[in-house]
Motif scaffolding. Sequence first.
Motif, PDB file in Angstrom:
ATOM      1  N   GLY A   1      -7.167 -24.966  -1.476  1.00 26.21           N
ATOM      2  CA  GLY A   1      -5.932 -25.503  -0.911  1.00 26.21           C
ATOM      3  C   GLY A   1      -4.976 -24.464  -0.380  1.00 26.21           C
ATOM      4  O   GLY A   1      -3.956 -24.809   0.215  1.00 26.21           O
ATOM      5  N   GLY A   2      -5.281 -23.180  -0.584  1.00 25.02           N
ATOM      6  CA  GLY A   2      -4.420 -22.128  -0.063  1.00 25.02           C
ATOM      7  C   GLY A   2      -4.482 -22.056   1.450  1.00 25.02           C
ATOM      8  O   GLY A   2      -5.456 -22.493   2.064  1.00 25.02           O
ATOM      9  N   ASN A   3      -3.431 -21.485   2.060  1.00 24.64           N
ATOM     10  CA  ASN A   3      -3.449 -21.354   3.516  1.00 24.64           C
ATOM     11  C   ASN A   3      -2.678 -20.142   4.015  1.00 24.64           C
ATOM     12  O   ASN A   3      -2.318 -20.065   5.190  1.00 24.64           O
ATOM     13  N   VAL A   4      -2.429 -19.164   3.131  1.00 22.66           N
ATOM     14  CA  VAL A   4      -1.710 -17.949   3.499  1.00 22.66           C
ATOM     15  C   VAL A   4      -2.397 -16.747   2.865  1.00 22.66           C
ATOM     16  O   VAL A   4      -2.826 -16.818   1.701  1.00 22.66           O
ATOM     17  N   VAL A   5      -2.508 -15.663   3.625  1.00 25.09           N
ATOM     18  CA  VAL A   5      -2.953 -14.376   3.075  1.00 25.09           C
ATOM     19  C   VAL A   5      -1.953 -13.310   3.510  1.00 25.09           C
ATOM     20  O   VAL A   5      -1.302 -13.444   4.542  1.00 25.09           O
ATOM     21  N   MET A   6      -1.850 -12.246   2.704  1.00 25.14           N
ATOM     22  CA  MET A   6      -0.833 -11.225   2.978  1.00 25.14           C
ATOM     23  C   MET A   6      -1.433  -9.824   2.951  1.00 25.14           C
ATOM     24  O   MET A   6      -1.256  -9.084   1.987  1.00 25.14           O
ATOM     25  N   PRO A   7      -2.129  -9.431   4.017  1.00 27.19           N
ATOM     26  CA  PRO A   7      -2.617  -8.059   4.098  1.00 27.19           C
ATOM     27  C   PRO A   7      -1.461  -7.059   4.127  1.00 27.19           C
ATOM     28  O   PRO A   7      -0.340  -7.381   4.527  1.00 27.19           O
ATOM     29  N   ASN A   8      -1.750  -5.829   3.713  1.00 26.90           N
ATOM     30  CA  ASN A   8      -0.711  -4.826   3.514  1.00 26.90           C
ATOM     31  C   ASN A   8      -0.442  -4.020   4.778  1.00 26.90           C
ATOM     32  O   ASN A   8      -1.365  -3.499   5.396  1.00 26.90           O
ATOM     33  N   LEU A   9       0.828  -3.922   5.145  1.00 21.61           N
ATOM     34  CA  LEU A   9       1.260  -3.088   6.266  1.00 21.61           C
ATOM     35  C   LEU A   9       1.923  -1.793   5.801  1.00 21.61           C
ATOM     36  O   LEU A   9       2.299  -0.956   6.624  1.00 21.61           O
ATOM     37  N   SER A  10       2.092  -1.626   4.487  1.00 22.55           N
ATOM     38  CA  SER A  10       2.780  -0.447   3.975  1.00 22.55           C
ATOM     39  C   SER A  10       1.990   0.820   4.307  1.00 22.55           C
ATOM     40  O   SER A  10       0.759   0.783   4.403  1.00 22.55           O
ATOM     41  N   PRO A  11       2.677   1.944   4.488  1.00 21.73           N
ATOM     42  CA  PRO A  11       1.955   3.207   4.695  1.00 21.73           C
ATOM     43  C   PRO A  11       0.985   3.467   3.536  1.00 21.73           C
ATOM     44  O   PRO A  11       1.314   3.200   2.372  1.00 21.73           O
TER      45      PRO A  11
ATOM     46  N   ALA B   1       2.644  -0.348  -7.965  1.00 22.65           N
ATOM     47  CA  ALA B   1       1.634  -0.753  -8.959  1.00 22.65           C
ATOM     48  C   ALA B   1       2.211  -1.802  -9.901  1.00 22.65           C
ATOM     49  O   ALA B   1       2.559  -1.517 -11.047  1.00 22.65           O
ATOM     50  N   LEU B   2       2.328  -3.048  -9.414  1.00 29.71           N
ATOM     51  CA  LEU B   2       2.813  -4.129 -10.261  1.00 29.71           C
ATOM     52  C   LEU B   2       1.841  -4.399 -11.397  1.00 29.71           C
ATOM     53  O   LEU B   2       2.240  -4.800 -12.492  1.00 29.71           O
ATOM     54  N   TYR B   3       0.544  -4.196 -11.130  1.00 28.71           N
ATOM     55  CA  TYR B   3      -0.504  -4.436 -12.116  1.00 28.71           C
ATOM     56  C   TYR B   3      -1.651  -3.475 -11.827  1.00 28.71           C
ATOM     57  O   TYR B   3      -1.684  -2.816 -10.769  1.00 28.71           O
ATOM     58  N   ASP B   4      -2.588  -3.371 -12.746  1.00 35.36           N
ATOM     59  CA  ASP B   4      -3.716  -2.451 -12.585  1.00 35.36           C
ATOM     60  C   ASP B   4      -4.823  -3.064 -11.726  1.00 35.36           C
ATOM     61  O   ASP B   4      -5.009  -4.288 -11.713  1.00 35.36           O
ATOM     62  N   GLY B   5      -5.556  -2.202 -11.024  1.00 34.29           N
ATOM     63  CA  GLY B   5      -6.735  -2.654 -10.283  1.00 34.29           C
ATOM     64  C   GLY B   5      -6.445  -3.320  -8.959  1.00 34.29           C
ATOM     65  O   GLY B   5      -7.277  -4.050  -8.427  1.00 34.29           O
ATOM     66  N   LYS B   6      -5.257  -3.071  -8.389  1.00 40.65           N
ATOM     67  CA  LYS B   6      -4.880  -3.696  -7.124  1.00 40.65           C
ATOM     68  C   LYS B   6      -5.797  -3.238  -5.998  1.00 40.65           C
ATOM     69  O   LYS B   6      -6.070  -2.039  -5.856  1.00 40.65           O
ATOM     70  N   ILE B   7      -6.263  -4.170  -5.189  1.00 38.09           N
ATOM     71  CA  ILE B   7      -7.188  -3.859  -4.102  1.00 38.09           C
ATOM     72  C   ILE B   7      -6.457  -3.410  -2.832  1.00 38.09           C
ATOM     73  O   ILE B   7      -5.251  -3.595  -2.704  1.00 38.09           O
ATOM     74  N   CYS B   8      -7.212  -2.818  -1.929  1.00 42.13           N
ATOM     75  CA  CYS B   8      -6.753  -2.469  -0.573  1.00 42.13           C
ATOM     76  C   CYS B   8      -5.656  -1.412  -0.563  1.00 42.13           C
ATOM     77  O   CYS B   8      -4.908  -1.314   0.411  1.00 42.13           O
ATOM     78  N   THR B   9      -5.566  -0.575  -1.601  1.00 45.39           N
ATOM     79  CA  THR B   9      -4.504   0.423  -1.614  1.00 45.39           C
ATOM     80  C   THR B   9      -4.795   1.586  -0.670  1.00 45.39           C
ATOM     81  O   THR B   9      -3.881   2.299  -0.267  1.00 45.39           O
ATOM     82  N   GLY B  10      -6.057   1.766  -0.291  1.00 43.03           N
ATOM     83  CA  GLY B  10      -6.394   2.888   0.575  1.00 43.03           C
ATOM     84  C   GLY B  10      -6.699   2.515   2.007  1.00 43.03           C
ATOM     85  O   GLY B  10      -6.994   3.397   2.830  1.00 43.03           O
ATOM     86  N   ASP B  11      -6.635   1.243   2.333  1.00 41.62           N
ATOM     87  CA  ASP B  11      -7.023   0.796   3.670  1.00 41.62           C
ATOM     88  C   ASP B  11      -5.885   0.965   4.677  1.00 41.62           C
ATOM     89  O   ASP B  11      -4.726   0.701   4.374  1.00 41.62           O
TER      90      ASP B  11
END
Length: 369
Positions: free
Chosen positions: A288-298, A306-316
Motif C-alpha cells: 500500500g505504500g506509494n512514496v520512496v525517499m532516495p538520498n540527495l545529501s552529500p 546515523a539515526l539507527y545502525d545499518g542504514k543503507i545507501c550511505t555511500g551512493d
Amino acid sequence: MIKEYIDELFKFNDLSDDKLLYILENIDEDSKEYLIEKSHETRMRTYGNKVFMRGLIEFTNYCKKNCEYCGIQGKNKKADRYRLTYDQIMECAIIGDRLGYKTYVLQGGEDPYFTDDRMIEIIKGIKKMFPNNAITLSLGERSYDSYKKMFDAGADRYLLRHETASKELYEWLHPGEVFGDRIKCLYNLKEIGYQFGAGFMVGLPRQTKKDLVKDLRFVKEIEPHMCGIGPFIPQKETSLGGYTAGTLEDTVIMLALVRLLLPNVLLPATTALGSIDKMGREKGIKAGGNVVMPNLSPTNVREKYALYDGKICTGDEAAECRKCIERRMNNAGFEIAVTRGDNVKWSQDNPDVKQYDEQQVSINSILGF
C-alpha cells in the motif's frame, strides 16, 4: 473472522479498536496476504501504480533533544556533527531537480542554529530556483509562529512523526518531553494549512499491540496527508542499543492497515524498511505504500546522519540512488512519477497547484543517456 474484519475495513475505511486488535493478535500468513491484497487494491484505486519520489536532504545532525532511540540525540558525544551550508543545500536542490525530483525533504535534528530566519532564507532560495517544486520540512517541534512563518515563506509540507500514540510509552522514550506538546504541534500544522504528516515506529521496546491500535486510531482521527511508518532499529550509542529491532512483517501489516484506514494518504516505504530487509521497500510498496525517499545529501555526511545502525545507501551518489530506486520500483511492477506527488484529496482541493508533467520520464532521459 479476520478476513471478515478486513473486508469491513476495506469497505468502510474504518474498524473498531477491538476488531483492529483482534487482527493484530491473530493474523496468520493467509490473512496477511489477504490484507496486503486489499491494501494494494485500495492504493491502486486512489493512486494507480505510481510511486512518488522525494529527494531527501539531511542538512544537520545537531539536536537538542534526547530521544532514547535516536543516534543523533544531543547527549551522544560520539556523534560526528555537521551542518550543511546554504550553498550546499542549494546544490543538493539543483542536483535533485536535474534528476527529476519535484519534492525535496529538508530533514534535520532540532538544531537551534537553524532559526526561523535561516530556514526562511533556505525555503525562499529553493522556491526562487524551482517555484513548482514542493518543499517538505521535517525539523521536529517548533512554535505555531515558526511553522506559520515557514509556511508563508513557501514550505508546502511538514512531517512530524508522533512516534507512538501511547502517552506512557512516548514519555519513557522522550525524557522530559510532554506527549501533549507533540500532538499540539500536529494540530497546529493542520490548522496552518500544510500537507502534514504523522507517523510511528513498529517494534519499540515495551510497545504492545494495544499501543499499535492507539496509533491506528490516532492517525484515523487526525487524518494526516502523509504517514511515515518504519521499524524500530537500535543504534549502538543509545540506551536502547541492546534491544531487538522491529520486524519487516509487523511493519508491513501496519502499512497495509493504515492504507485501508486512510485511502488517500501518502505512505512511504522507508529507508529503514530497506535497511532491515534487502527487499523491504518493495514489500512496503506492495502493501500500500506509494512514496520512496532516495538520498540527495552529500556522500561525505550520509554516514553521520546515523539515526539507527545499518542504514543503507550511505555511500551512493545521488544519481546512483535515483537509478537504483527506479529500477527496483519497475521490477516490482510500479512506475516512478515525475511530479510533486501531492496527496490526492489535497490536489482536488487545490486544483491550481501545478503538478509538473505527469508523463513518465525515465532516469535515462533525464540524464540524457
